[in-house]
Design an enzyme around this catalytic site. Structure first.
Site, PDB file in Angstrom:
ATOM      1  N   ALA A  15      54.992  41.129  45.582  1.00 17.52           N
ATOM      2  CA  ALA A  15      55.095  41.780  44.378  1.00 17.52           C
ATOM      3  C   ALA A  15      53.827  42.523  43.646  1.00 17.52           C
ATOM      4  CB  ALA A  15      55.417  40.644  43.125  1.00 17.52           C
ATOM      5  N   GLY A 108      46.149  41.888  55.632  1.00 21.58           N
ATOM      6  CA  GLY A 108      45.324  43.127  55.039  1.00 21.58           C
ATOM      7  C   GLY A 108      44.526  42.439  53.892  1.00 21.58           C
ATOM      8  N   THR A 110      41.713  41.184  52.222  1.00 24.72           N
ATOM      9  CA  THR A 110      40.032  41.188  52.504  1.00 24.72           C
ATOM     10  C   THR A 110      39.630  40.047  51.737  1.00 24.72           C
ATOM     11  OG1 THR A 110      39.740  42.640  50.712  1.00 24.72           O
ATOM     12  CG2 THR A 110      40.079  43.763  52.827  1.00 24.72           C
ATOM     13  N   ALA A 134      43.068  43.013  59.579  1.00 21.92           N
ATOM     14  CA  ALA A 134      42.678  44.546  59.707  1.00 21.92           C
ATOM     15  C   ALA A 134      42.163  44.900  58.188  1.00 21.92           C
ATOM     16  CB  ALA A 134      43.723  45.412  60.030  1.00 21.92           C
ATOM     17  N   HIS A 164      35.803  51.644  44.707  1.00 19.94           N
ATOM     18  CA  HIS A 164      37.291  51.143  44.664  1.00 19.94           C
ATOM     19  C   HIS A 164      37.947  51.061  43.093  1.00 19.94           C
ATOM     20  CE1 HIS A 164      37.014  49.953  48.538  1.00 19.94           C
ATOM     21  NE2 HIS A 164      38.511  49.763  48.637  1.00 19.94           N
ATOM     22  N   HIS A 165      39.050  50.807  42.581  1.00 17.22           N
ATOM     23  CA  HIS A 165      39.520  50.629  41.281  1.00 17.22           C
ATOM     24  C   HIS A 165      39.013  49.268  40.808  1.00 17.22           C
ATOM     25  CE1 HIS A 165      42.305  47.424  43.232  1.00 17.22           C
ATOM     26  NE2 HIS A 165      42.486  48.193  44.178  1.00 17.22           N
ATOM     27  N   LYS A 168      39.860  45.142  42.120  1.00 16.66           N
ATOM     28  CA  LYS A 168      39.600  44.610  43.309  1.00 16.66           C
ATOM     29  C   LYS A 168      38.759  43.411  43.156  1.00 16.66           C
ATOM     30  CE  LYS A 168      37.739  45.780  48.056  1.00 16.66           C
ATOM     31  NZ  LYS A 168      38.725  45.061  48.407  1.00 16.66           N
ATOM     32  N   GLY A 174      36.001  44.948  52.540  1.00 18.89           N
ATOM     33  CA  GLY A 174      36.085  44.264  54.010  1.00 18.89           C
ATOM     34  C   GLY A 174      35.927  45.576  54.668  1.00 18.89           C
TER      35      GLY A 174
HETATM   36  P1  NAD Z   1      47.579  42.972  43.757  1.00 17.48           P
HETATM   37  O1  NAD Z   1      46.677  42.103  43.037  1.00 17.48           O
HETATM   38  O2  NAD Z   1      48.152  44.081  43.168  1.00 17.48           O
HETATM   39  O3  NAD Z   1      48.685  42.200  44.485  1.00 17.48           O
HETATM   40  C1  NAD Z   1      48.432  40.960  45.256  1.00 17.48           C
HETATM   41  C2  NAD Z   1      49.673  39.985  44.957  1.00 17.48           C
HETATM   42  O4  NAD Z   1      49.636  38.902  45.610  1.00 17.48           O
HETATM   43  C3  NAD Z   1      50.079  39.792  43.666  1.00 17.48           C
HETATM   44  O5  NAD Z   1      51.496  40.067  43.308  1.00 17.48           O
HETATM   45  C4  NAD Z   1      49.957  38.234  43.635  1.00 17.48           C
HETATM   46  O6  NAD Z   1      50.807  37.493  42.542  1.00 17.48           O
HETATM   47  C5  NAD Z   1      50.137  37.710  44.943  1.00 17.48           C
HETATM   48  N1  NAD Z   1      49.543  36.399  45.270  1.00 17.48           N
HETATM   49  C6  NAD Z   1      48.248  36.104  45.311  1.00 17.48           C
HETATM   50  N2  NAD Z   1      47.693  35.074  45.675  1.00 17.48           N
HETATM   51  C7  NAD Z   1      49.108  34.364  46.310  1.00 17.48           C
HETATM   52  C8  NAD Z   1      49.512  33.456  47.197  1.00 17.48           C
HETATM   53  N3  NAD Z   1      48.648  32.418  47.267  1.00 17.48           N
HETATM   54  N4  NAD Z   1      50.823  33.154  47.337  1.00 17.48           N
HETATM   55  C9  NAD Z   1      51.530  34.185  47.129  1.00 17.48           C
HETATM   56  N5  NAD Z   1      51.385  35.261  46.263  1.00 17.48           N
HETATM   57  C10 NAD Z   1      49.978  35.733  45.927  1.00 17.48           C
HETATM   58  O7  NAD Z   1      46.599  43.524  45.115  1.00 17.48           O
HETATM   59  P2  NAD Z   1      46.601  44.601  46.087  1.00 17.48           P
HETATM   60  O8  NAD Z   1      45.933  45.747  45.630  1.00 17.48           O
HETATM   61  O9  NAD Z   1      48.129  44.533  46.641  1.00 17.48           O
HETATM   62  O10 NAD Z   1      45.679  44.033  47.051  1.00 17.48           O
HETATM   63  C11 NAD Z   1      45.899  42.694  47.877  1.00 17.48           C
HETATM   64  C12 NAD Z   1      44.805  42.690  48.948  1.00 17.48           C
HETATM   65  O11 NAD Z   1      44.856  43.492  49.759  1.00 17.48           O
HETATM   66  C13 NAD Z   1      43.426  42.638  48.324  1.00 17.48           C
HETATM   67  O12 NAD Z   1      42.421  41.895  48.861  1.00 17.48           O
HETATM   68  C14 NAD Z   1      42.961  44.054  48.770  1.00 17.48           C
HETATM   69  O13 NAD Z   1      41.408  44.218  48.746  1.00 17.48           O
HETATM   70  C15 NAD Z   1      43.584  44.232  50.070  1.00 17.48           C
HETATM   71  N6  NAD Z   1      43.813  45.306  50.437  1.00 17.48           N
HETATM   72  C16 NAD Z   1      43.858  45.836  51.769  1.00 17.48           C
HETATM   73  C17 NAD Z   1      44.056  47.043  52.420  1.00 17.48           C
HETATM   74  C18 NAD Z   1      43.828  47.199  53.955  1.00 17.48           C
HETATM   75  O14 NAD Z   1      44.354  48.283  54.642  1.00 17.48           O
HETATM   76  N7  NAD Z   1      43.753  45.998  54.670  1.00 17.48           N
HETATM   77  C19 NAD Z   1      44.482  48.149  51.565  1.00 17.48           C
HETATM   78  C20 NAD Z   1      44.583  47.842  50.229  1.00 17.48           C
HETATM   79  C21 NAD Z   1      44.247  46.658  49.730  1.00 17.48           C
END
Ligand code: NAD
Length: 275
Positions: A15, A108, A110, A134, A164-165, A168, A174
């Site tokens: 979500a 993904g 971090t 990654a 970043h926004h 974060k 990462g």
């Molecule tokens: P977000 O807060 O919009 O979404 C995270 C979602 O995970 C939320 O819906 C939350 O309810 C859910 N969640 C949290 N802990 C959970 C758990 N234990 N079990 C189930 N659901 C859980 O965040 P986002 O912007 O989507 O980013 C998520 C992660 O991805 C961050 O760590 C961000 O830094 C990382 N990210 C990585 C990349 C990449 O290319 N590797 C790119 C963008 C963001």
């Protein structure tokens, strides 16, 4: 393609901002089938993950029970994959659980520490289960990192700024840490001191990554994900910059990671190793 030949995929964090993109990308990939969606957001339990992602129903309800959803990814003829875009506080446990079920993690999220990555690598190796972590799935970032490695051969002074926004949770990103590690692995120490520095405001010179590479983090609404690597030498500054302007930029890398992790038997850190 025959349904039995498709890679079963579970999206954890379905979500969230990245999770919704992953739901869209996996649902639209011809060689994958979305078998489950997990998220701990209480207000979205039981809703169809496709509806939440804005693409219409995909017959995968959002559930807050990773273990039972992982089981769904073990029932198809092909071994399943778990894509994780959750939170730094749970990514380690999520990844361990997936490996324990024989479901290959494509992580993904971090915030994993080098120690945690080392432990996960050991666990994946013992279980003979492929795992990809990654910090960045954007191909442009991977190209920037390769260009930085080239530049580092000729420049002794480098600093990294990541922007970043402000939603974060972890800092530095990462990706910035990974970039610094890649430069550190070249076997040189950067930024030989020119003067005795004093910080009148603690932290003003940023965090110190390996081999003395300063990393500066900016958090502001209006930003998405941006990184600059600045190389300096007498009379010149060489700046490499990548801007992610839409989260869709990560999805070709996520799909590539899903396809490639099914061929691995151990942990790989960094998508560039699979390009
Ligand atoms: P977000 O807060 O919009 O979404 C995270 C979602 O995970 C939320 O819906 C939350 O309810 C859910 N969640 C949290 N802990 C959970 C758990 N234990 N079990 C189930 N659901 C859980 O965040 P986002 O912007 O989507 O980013 C998520 C992660 O991805 C961050 O760590 C961000 O830094 C990382 N990210 C990585 C990349 C990449 O290319 N590797 C790119 C963008 C963001």
């Amino acid at each position: 393609m025959n349904e039995a030949e498709k890679i079963p995929v579970v999206v954890n964090g379905a979500a969230g901002k990245m999770g919704r993109e992953a739901i869209k990308a996996v649902s639209q990939a011809e060689d994958m089938v979305l078998v489950g969606a997990v998220d701990r957001n209480p207000s979205l339990q039981g809703l169809d993950a496709g509806e939440v992602a804005g693409i219409g129903p995909v017959e995968a309800p959002i559930l807050n029970d990773l273990q039972s959803v992982l089981v769904l990814a073990t029932q198809a003829p092909l071994q399943g994959v778990m894509v994780d875009f959750t939170h730094p506080d749970s990514v380690y446990e999520n990844t361990r659980s997936a490996i324990a079920y024989g479901v290959r993690p494509v992580v993904g999220t971090t915030g994993l520490t080098p120690k945690q990555i080392g432990e996960l690598a050991e666990f994946a190796e013992k279980a003979s289960v492929g795992c990809l972590i990654a910090p960045n799935f954007a191909i442009g970032v991977l190209l920037l990192q390769q260009a930085a490695i080239q530049a580092a051969r000729y420049f002794d002074h480098v600093e990294i700024i990541e922007l970043h926004h402000n939603q974060k949770a972890d800092a530095p990103s990462g990706t910035a840490l990974k970039t610094a590690e890649m430069l550190a692995e070249l076997g040189k120490t950067y930024n030989p001191p020119q003067v005795k520095e004093t910080e009148t405001l603690p932290g003003a010179r940023g965090g110190s990554a390996p081999e003395n590479i300063p990393v500066h983090s900016v958090r502001l609404p209006g930003l998405l994900a941006h990184q600059e690597v600045l190389f300096g030498a007498p009379g010149q500054v060489y700046t490499l910059r990548h801007d992610a302007t839409d989260r869709a930029c990560y999805m070709p890398g996520v799909l590539l990671g899903i396809r490639r992790v099914t061929q691995l038997r151990s942990l790989v850190y960094g998508l560039e190793k699979l390009l």
